[in-house]
Design an enzyme around this catalytic site. Structure first.
Site, PDB file in Angstrom:
ATOM      1  N   CYS A 113      38.954  41.878  45.401  1.00 24.46           N
ATOM      2  CA  CYS A 113      39.491  40.569  45.043  1.00 24.46           C
ATOM      3  C   CYS A 113      38.864  39.503  45.946  1.00 24.46           C
ATOM      4  CB  CYS A 113      41.006  40.548  45.182  1.00 24.46           C
ATOM      5  SG  CYS A 113      41.577  41.010  46.819  1.00 24.46           S
ATOM      6  N   CYS A 153      39.604  39.525  49.604  1.00 19.36           N
ATOM      7  CA  CYS A 153      38.951  40.603  50.346  1.00 19.36           C
ATOM      8  C   CYS A 153      37.572  40.136  50.816  1.00 19.36           C
ATOM      9  CB  CYS A 153      38.821  41.834  49.463  1.00 19.36           C
ATOM     10  SG  CYS A 153      40.353  42.304  48.655  1.00 19.36           S
TER      11      CYS A 153
END
Lengths: 350, 78
Positions: B10, B13
């Site tokens: 994501c 991240c």
């Protein structure tokens, strides 16, 4: 983990924060109240468009709705994020651990709404829950409730349909999550969960992501979340509202009445269209509002919306890592049935 | 120093990875940075909300991206 603050900074920050909140709230209320008269003035007086024409109505609808929804999203996402920063997936799991099915499903659905959760974490959360002994059905109740009763959907429903419909939606969504999770739990589908999930040994020390946050951290998270969500959904939102505006202006009510109204198949068609559609509440709701204005029954409208947000292809593909295909198919079937039933029920009562 | 960034890919991240690499370079730490994207492995660390940061086999952050300041403090104290 708090950032070091100078002595006088500590003394000053609380009043300054209150001032910031008060000013923000007043500005927000003012803008929200001014929205309708402002666009009336711009579109009809300054722009010279006629309120009764299709173009005038559609342009006004687009500008007014875009502003209203942007304001609602900003305000509510901020408040919800700050409130939710007191919860975490870790706390939720601790609360669900050792709970039996039934009570556990109810708790899981409630926590699914209250816990900050991104569907990108669905797989690690699933493994974390199941490996820690949370029953499969209870875990699924959590995973169903989280996207179904989400803050964006609630905000938009509140702004577009008022609090009664919003409460109905929340009650319906929670019931679907509770009952679907319970039913799936009773079907004993553990054999269709990838075996490695049960074999996962948790070796890390659990970090509670809600711990050690200062008010400044929480406010920063709220602001950041507003930015993240608005950046993510604005294209959907604009397309949704533009489509809504076009239908508002051009599709005659008779067409909806003839083609999509209360008939027995309305809800089935709505869910059938909604499941493969991958969008978010923001993209769908403006459309839904117009369709309802044009006479599409509330239950059909809400069933469509629920099927779009609750069952999405990308999430199913993610979950495929931990669930075998028969379980995913059963999951979709059970939730879709729940949505269908809710749609028919709403059509009867609203 | 052994640093692991746990994330399924994501946006947050990626933010955490960039931030961590930046902090390591700035603090001139001798660190081995690895990304863990396998959900099973992520879950095994006891992490249920990504992104998460593991420093020397200990989870220090989960579920959010810290400020650059807080991250620098974490890495210096590790």
């Amino acid at each position: 983990m708090t950032t070091p603050v100078l002595d006088d900074g500590v003394v000053q920050s609380a009043p300054r924060r209150r001032l910031f909140f008060a000013a923000g709230a007043v500005a927000w209320l003012f803008l929200y109240q001014a929205n309708l008269p402002f666009w009336d003035w711009i579109v009809y007086d300054v722009g010279g468009l006629d309120e009764t024409t299709r173009v005038g109505g559609a342009v006004h609808f687009f500008l007014y709705d875009t502003t209203k929804i942007a304001l609602l999203l900003t305000g509510v996402i901020f408040v919800v994020t700050v409130l939710r920063s007191f919860m975490s997936v870790e706390r939720t799991r601790a609360l669900l651990g050792g709970r039996r099915e039934g009570v556990g499903n109810v708790a899981a659905a409630g926590l699914g709404v209250a816990t900050p959760f991104c569907s990108c974490s669905a797989v690690p959360a699933f493994i974390g829950f199941v490996a820690a002994g949370v029953p499969l059905g209870v875990t699924l109740s959590f995973l169903i409730a989280s996207p179904l009763v989400n803050e964006v959907a609630i905000v938009l429903l509140l702004g577009l349909f008022g609090w009664k419909i919003t409460l109905l939606y929340i009650a319906g969504g929670m019931t679907i999550a509770i009952v679907s999770g319970y039913v799936l739990g009773k079907m004993h589908l553990e054999r269709w969960v990838e075996p490695f999930v049960f074999e996962t040994r948790l070796h890390g020390k659990v970090i509670d992501s809600a711990e050690g946050l200062s008010w400044d951290d929480r406010i920063a998270m709220g602001r950041e979340e507003v930015g993240t969500i608005l950046r993510k959904i604005w294209p959907y939102l604009l397309v949704g509202i533009a489509l809504g505006a076009a239908i508002h202006g051009w599709v005659p009510e008779q067409w909806i009445a003839d083609n999509a109204s209360s008939g027995l198949w309305g809800v089935v068609v709505a869910v059938g269209l909604g499941v493969p559609l991958y969008s978010n509440a923001a993209g769908v709701l403006p459309l839904v509002e117009t369709l309802h204005d044009k006479g599409l029954p509330m239950g059909t409208v809400l069933a469509f919306m629920m099927s779009v947000v609750a069952l999405s292809m990308p999430e199913m593909i993610l979950l495929r890592r931990v669930l075998k295909k028969p379980l995913i198919a059963t999951y979709v079937a059970v939730v879709a049935t729940g949505i269908l039933a809710t749609g028919y029920l709403f059509n009867l009562v609203v | 120093m052994d640093i692991k960034i746990l994330g399924t890919g994501c946006k947050k991240c990626q933010q955490l990875e960039t931030l961590t690499r930046g902090a390591v370079a700035e603090l001139e730490l001798d660190a081995d940075i690895n990304k863990v994207t396998d959900p099973g492995e992520i879950a095994a660390w006891g992490v249920m909300a990504t992104p998460a940061l593991v420093v020397n086999d200990e989870v220090v952050i989960a579920g959010r991206v810290p400020t650059a300041q807080a991250l620098a403090a974490l890495l210096t104290n590790a």
